[in-house]
Design an enzyme around this catalytic site. Sequence first.
Site, PDB file in Angstrom:
ATOM      1  N   LYS A  22      25.828  41.936  -0.064  1.00  0.00           N
ATOM      2  CA  LYS A  22      26.985  42.768  -0.442  1.00  0.00           C
ATOM      3  C   LYS A  22      26.687  44.232  -0.116  1.00  0.00           C
ATOM      4  O   LYS A  22      27.509  44.930   0.481  1.00  0.00           O
ATOM      5  CB  LYS A  22      27.262  42.625  -1.932  1.00  0.00           C
ATOM      6  CG  LYS A  22      28.263  43.637  -2.489  1.00  0.00           C
ATOM      7  CD  LYS A  22      28.510  43.476  -3.966  1.00  0.00           C
ATOM      8  CE  LYS A  22      27.536  44.186  -4.835  1.00  0.00           C
ATOM      9  NZ  LYS A  22      27.748  45.623  -4.966  1.00  0.00           N
ATOM     10  N   ASN A  23      25.497  44.699  -0.484  1.00  0.00           N
ATOM     11  CA  ASN A  23      25.197  46.119  -0.358  1.00  0.00           C
ATOM     12  C   ASN A  23      24.803  46.544   1.051  1.00  0.00           C
ATOM     13  O   ASN A  23      24.501  47.712   1.287  1.00  0.00           O
ATOM     14  CB  ASN A  23      24.133  46.536  -1.379  1.00  0.00           C
ATOM     15  CG  ASN A  23      24.701  46.469  -2.797  1.00  0.00           C
ATOM     16  OD1 ASN A  23      25.920  46.331  -2.973  1.00  0.00           O
ATOM     17  ND2 ASN A  23      23.846  46.522  -3.785  1.00  0.00           N
ATOM     18  N   ARG A  93      33.410  51.374  -6.414  1.00  0.00           N
ATOM     19  CA  ARG A  93      32.850  52.704  -6.166  1.00  0.00           C
ATOM     20  C   ARG A  93      32.361  52.840  -4.730  1.00  0.00           C
ATOM     21  O   ARG A  93      32.328  53.933  -4.178  1.00  0.00           O
ATOM     22  CB  ARG A  93      31.659  52.983  -7.071  1.00  0.00           C
ATOM     23  CG  ARG A  93      31.784  52.587  -8.481  1.00  0.00           C
ATOM     24  CD  ARG A  93      30.517  52.861  -9.174  1.00  0.00           C
ATOM     25  NE  ARG A  93      29.952  54.096  -8.702  1.00  0.00           N
ATOM     26  CZ  ARG A  93      30.433  55.293  -8.996  1.00  0.00           C
ATOM     27  NH1 ARG A  93      31.505  55.386  -9.738  1.00  0.00           N
ATOM     28  NH2 ARG A  93      29.883  56.384  -8.521  1.00  0.00           N
ATOM     29  N   CYS A 117      31.414  54.159 -14.409  1.00  0.00           N
ATOM     30  CA  CYS A 117      31.515  52.697 -14.502  1.00  0.00           C
ATOM     31  C   CYS A 117      30.619  52.275 -15.669  1.00  0.00           C
ATOM     32  O   CYS A 117      29.976  53.103 -16.297  1.00  0.00           O
ATOM     33  CB  CYS A 117      31.101  52.045 -13.181  1.00  0.00           C
ATOM     34  SG  CYS A 117      29.348  51.900 -12.973  1.00  0.00           S
ATOM     35  N   ARG A 122      27.474  57.921 -12.556  1.00  0.00           N
ATOM     36  CA  ARG A 122      27.370  57.705 -11.099  1.00  0.00           C
ATOM     37  C   ARG A 122      28.166  58.748 -10.295  1.00  0.00           C
ATOM     38  O   ARG A 122      29.100  58.438  -9.569  1.00  0.00           O
ATOM     39  CB  ARG A 122      27.801  56.278 -10.749  1.00  0.00           C
ATOM     40  CG  ARG A 122      26.954  55.239 -11.471  1.00  0.00           C
ATOM     41  CD  ARG A 122      27.366  53.834 -11.151  1.00  0.00           C
ATOM     42  NE  ARG A 122      26.958  53.446  -9.801  1.00  0.00           N
ATOM     43  CZ  ARG A 122      27.267  52.260  -9.264  1.00  0.00           C
ATOM     44  NH1 ARG A 122      27.997  51.403  -9.951  1.00  0.00           N
ATOM     45  NH2 ARG A 122      26.877  51.953  -8.036  1.00  0.00           N
ATOM     46  N   ASP A 305      18.813  46.296  -9.652  1.00  0.00           N
ATOM     47  CA  ASP A 305      19.815  45.225  -9.636  1.00  0.00           C
ATOM     48  C   ASP A 305      19.244  43.876 -10.059  1.00  0.00           C
ATOM     49  O   ASP A 305      19.990  42.907 -10.186  1.00  0.00           O
ATOM     50  CB  ASP A 305      20.445  45.101  -8.244  1.00  0.00           C
ATOM     51  CG  ASP A 305      21.297  46.303  -7.911  1.00  0.00           C
ATOM     52  OD1 ASP A 305      21.627  46.493  -6.731  1.00  0.00           O
ATOM     53  OD2 ASP A 305      21.621  47.082  -8.833  1.00  0.00           O
ATOM     54  N   ILE A 327      16.877  54.161 -13.144  1.00  0.00           N
ATOM     55  CA  ILE A 327      17.885  54.524 -12.145  1.00  0.00           C
ATOM     56  C   ILE A 327      19.217  54.878 -12.783  1.00  0.00           C
ATOM     57  O   ILE A 327      19.820  55.900 -12.447  1.00  0.00           O
ATOM     58  CB  ILE A 327      18.086  53.363 -11.126  1.00  0.00           C
ATOM     59  CG1 ILE A 327      16.755  52.933 -10.508  1.00  0.00           C
ATOM     60  CG2 ILE A 327      19.106  53.766 -10.062  1.00  0.00           C
ATOM     61  CD1 ILE A 327      16.077  53.972  -9.647  1.00  0.00           C
ATOM     62  N   ARG A 397      32.335  39.697  -7.864  1.00  0.00           N
ATOM     63  CA  ARG A 397      32.211  40.869  -6.989  1.00  0.00           C
ATOM     64  C   ARG A 397      30.965  40.745  -6.112  1.00  0.00           C
ATOM     65  O   ARG A 397      30.920  41.277  -5.017  1.00  0.00           O
ATOM     66  CB  ARG A 397      32.092  42.142  -7.829  1.00  0.00           C
ATOM     67  CG  ARG A 397      33.294  42.427  -8.681  1.00  0.00           C
ATOM     68  CD  ARG A 397      33.184  43.782  -9.318  1.00  0.00           C
ATOM     69  NE  ARG A 397      32.857  44.790  -8.300  1.00  0.00           N
ATOM     70  CZ  ARG A 397      32.613  46.065  -8.598  1.00  0.00           C
ATOM     71  NH1 ARG A 397      32.624  46.462  -9.845  1.00  0.00           N
ATOM     72  NH2 ARG A 397      32.321  46.921  -7.646  1.00  0.00           N
TER      73      ARG A 397
HETATM   74  C1  EPZ Z   1      23.712  51.464  -4.800  1.00  0.00           C
HETATM   75  O1  EPZ Z   1      24.569  52.180  -5.654  1.00  0.00           O
HETATM   76  C2  EPZ Z   1      24.069  49.999  -4.969  1.00  0.00           C
HETATM   77  N1  EPZ Z   1      25.453  49.783  -4.561  1.00  0.00           N
HETATM   78  C3  EPZ Z   1      23.875  49.598  -6.428  1.00  0.00           C
HETATM   79  O2  EPZ Z   1      24.149  48.210  -6.550  1.00  0.00           O
HETATM   80  C4  EPZ Z   1      22.423  49.846  -6.810  1.00  0.00           C
HETATM   81  O3  EPZ Z   1      22.226  49.529  -8.165  1.00  0.00           O
HETATM   82  C5  EPZ Z   1      22.068  51.319  -6.553  1.00  0.00           C
HETATM   83  O4  EPZ Z   1      22.347  51.658  -5.179  1.00  0.00           O
HETATM   84  C6  EPZ Z   1      20.614  51.628  -6.829  1.00  0.00           C
HETATM   85  O5  EPZ Z   1      19.795  50.803  -6.030  1.00  0.00           O
HETATM   86  C7  EPZ Z   1      25.733  49.711  -3.232  1.00  0.00           C
HETATM   87  O6  EPZ Z   1      24.863  49.846  -2.381  1.00  0.00           O
HETATM   88  C8  EPZ Z   1      27.169  49.460  -2.869  1.00  0.00           C
HETATM   89  P1  EPZ Z   1      22.575  55.525  -6.147  1.00  0.00           P
HETATM   90  P2  EPZ Z   1      24.667  53.785  -5.525  1.00  0.00           P
HETATM   91  O7  EPZ Z   1      23.417  56.559  -5.492  1.00  0.00           O
HETATM   92  O8  EPZ Z   1      24.397  54.205  -4.143  1.00  0.00           O
HETATM   93  C9  EPZ Z   1      22.552  59.116  -9.209  1.00  0.00           C
HETATM   94  C10 EPZ Z   1      25.072  46.288  -7.505  1.00  0.00           C
HETATM   95  O9  EPZ Z   1      24.917  45.751  -8.603  1.00  0.00           O
HETATM   96  N2  EPZ Z   1      23.377  59.850  -8.225  1.00  0.00           N
HETATM   97  O10 EPZ Z   1      21.340  55.068  -5.441  1.00  0.00           O
HETATM   98  O11 EPZ Z   1      25.951  54.200  -6.160  1.00  0.00           O
HETATM   99  C11 EPZ Z   1      23.273  57.923  -9.802  1.00  0.00           C
HETATM  100  O12 EPZ Z   1      24.076  58.317 -10.897  1.00  0.00           O
HETATM  101  C12 EPZ Z   1      25.204  47.786  -7.423  1.00  0.00           C
HETATM  102  O13 EPZ Z   1      25.098  45.691  -6.401  1.00  0.00           O
HETATM  103  C13 EPZ Z   1      23.744  61.182  -8.495  1.00  0.00           C
HETATM  104  O14 EPZ Z   1      23.406  61.731  -9.540  1.00  0.00           O
HETATM  105  O15 EPZ Z   1      23.472  54.250  -6.431  1.00  0.00           O
HETATM  106  C14 EPZ Z   1      22.125  57.024 -10.220  1.00  0.00           C
HETATM  107  O16 EPZ Z   1      21.665  57.439 -11.476  1.00  0.00           O
HETATM  108  C15 EPZ Z   1      25.158  48.435  -8.801  1.00  0.00           C
HETATM  109  N3  EPZ Z   1      24.485  61.866  -7.572  1.00  0.00           N
HETATM  110  C16 EPZ Z   1      21.049  57.310  -9.164  1.00  0.00           C
HETATM  111  O17 EPZ Z   1      21.435  58.528  -8.536  1.00  0.00           O
HETATM  112  C17 EPZ Z   1      24.881  61.296  -6.395  1.00  0.00           C
HETATM  113  O18 EPZ Z   1      25.549  61.969  -5.582  1.00  0.00           O
HETATM  114  C18 EPZ Z   1      20.942  56.247  -8.080  1.00  0.00           C
HETATM  115  O19 EPZ Z   1      22.256  55.995  -7.630  1.00  0.00           O
HETATM  116  C19 EPZ Z   1      24.506  59.954  -6.137  1.00  0.00           C
HETATM  117  C20 EPZ Z   1      23.749  59.266  -7.061  1.00  0.00           C
END
Ligand code: EPZ
Length: 418
Positions: A22-23, A93, A117, A122, A305, A327, A397
């Site tokens: 998915k990701n 998202r 969410c 996020r 995850d 995370i 999803r």
């Molecule tokens: C990706 O989400 C994945 N989704 C998530 O999978 C996964 O849990 C996550 O990466 C961490 O590995 C997809 O790839 C579609 P991040 P993402 O940006 O990119 C903070 C699932 O279950 N942050 O790596 O949204 C954020 O709040 C999903 O398949 C900021 O502060 O996660 C978090 O605390 C859930 N500002 C941390 O960074 C930003 O601009 C990591 O988030 C961006 C992120």
Amino acid sequence: MDKILIRGGKSLNGTIPISGAKNAVLPILAATLLTDHKVHLGNIPHLRDVTTMMELLGQHGATLTVNERLGVEVDCSSVNNTLAPYNLVRTMRASVLVMGPLVARHGQAQISLPGGCAIGSRPINLHLRGLEAMGAEIDLSGGYVSAKASRLKGANIVFDLVTVTGTENLMMAATLAEGRTILENCACEPEVTDLANCLISLGAKIQGAGTSTILIDGVEALHGGSHNILPDRIETGTFMVAAAMTGGDLTMTGTDPRMLDAATQKLRQAGAIVEEGADWVRVIGPEHLRAVDIKTLPHPGFPTDLQAQYLAMNCVAHGAAMVTETIFENRFMHVSELQRLGADITVNGNTAMVRGMGTLRGAPVMATDLRASACLVLAGLAAEGETEINRVYHIDRGYERIEEKLKAVGANIQRIHG
Ligand code: EPZ
């Protein structure tokens, strides 16, 4: 709303085929916006989020042709709309991933702010700051973020923290920027590498994907191509835990065990036997599981995850263990549901102390987010008696036909359409 009924206590045995990730497919679908030529994608998983992303591309004006062999052809030559509307973004998202490609290819994007969410606020501030560094004019109003740039310019960007989709968004934007972009403190997840490999096949000049520093030399245009989506490591890991928790013997095929070293190591520490091949992994669950400490980290650390799934495993293990989530700020929504099944868990901030009970007792529970719902399925498989999981739209999803895949290896599981 559908629900899933599980009568637990049976060990699972057999082979489970793994679907595309998915990701990986979500950013790669967004990447097709970067080119006017047709892109053929294979090994597409049939998931709600994939359908949503395809709807979004269609809304932009793309033409998508899905074939029956898990393939899709995407043609973005007629894209004429750079708006990602609230009704789609709020359900997924990852819609934010169209922003970089739209600004790079069409000079503008209007994306509904995703909002929070279940697992955390996020924000997307790092995505926006990176685009600004590349010359985009960013404006926030009415719940939308608009980004404009006649042509993005290469920049040196250091991420304040590791962000998977932030890395992906800016890597995509940089493929058509003028000059070189250097991204530092990047995410190293395999899905980032898969996206880079797809972009390179379309003519992008990218070095270092999969490491914390990625170099992108912008080109005038990308051409067409084809790419097969890499297997889903989180689906693989989820079924590996199912074997461990039920004392079963499962082989996951069409996957790549090298993506799961941290998760595999923890399963072995818990007492499971894990055998690995080039494109398969076999897990044999022990008579008694040992509870194991977990701390989530960016890849190659333990994946967030899989946190809920391993926390569920600790609930039926022997001994006590700490689960630390570094995370996301609110990724223990599954704890209260596991407590309904008799789990002994104490949450304190971003850590959960689990005292293994050796077993759980079935009860009605509520899914709250994608991976929490997978954890409840695993708990139901291991629990004595019947577990009813409500709001299973969360699980659809990210897991393709989960009840069919589990039924085929001996699970007493059925979906009740509501
Ligand atoms: C990706 O989400 C994945 N989704 C998530 O999978 C996964 O849990 C996550 O990466 C961490 O590995 C997809 O790839 C579609 P991040 P993402 O940006 O990119 C903070 C699932 O279950 N942050 O790596 O949204 C954020 O709040 C999903 O398949 C900021 O502060 O996660 C978090 O605390 C859930 N500002 C941390 O960074 C930003 O601009 C990591 O988030 C961006 C992120």
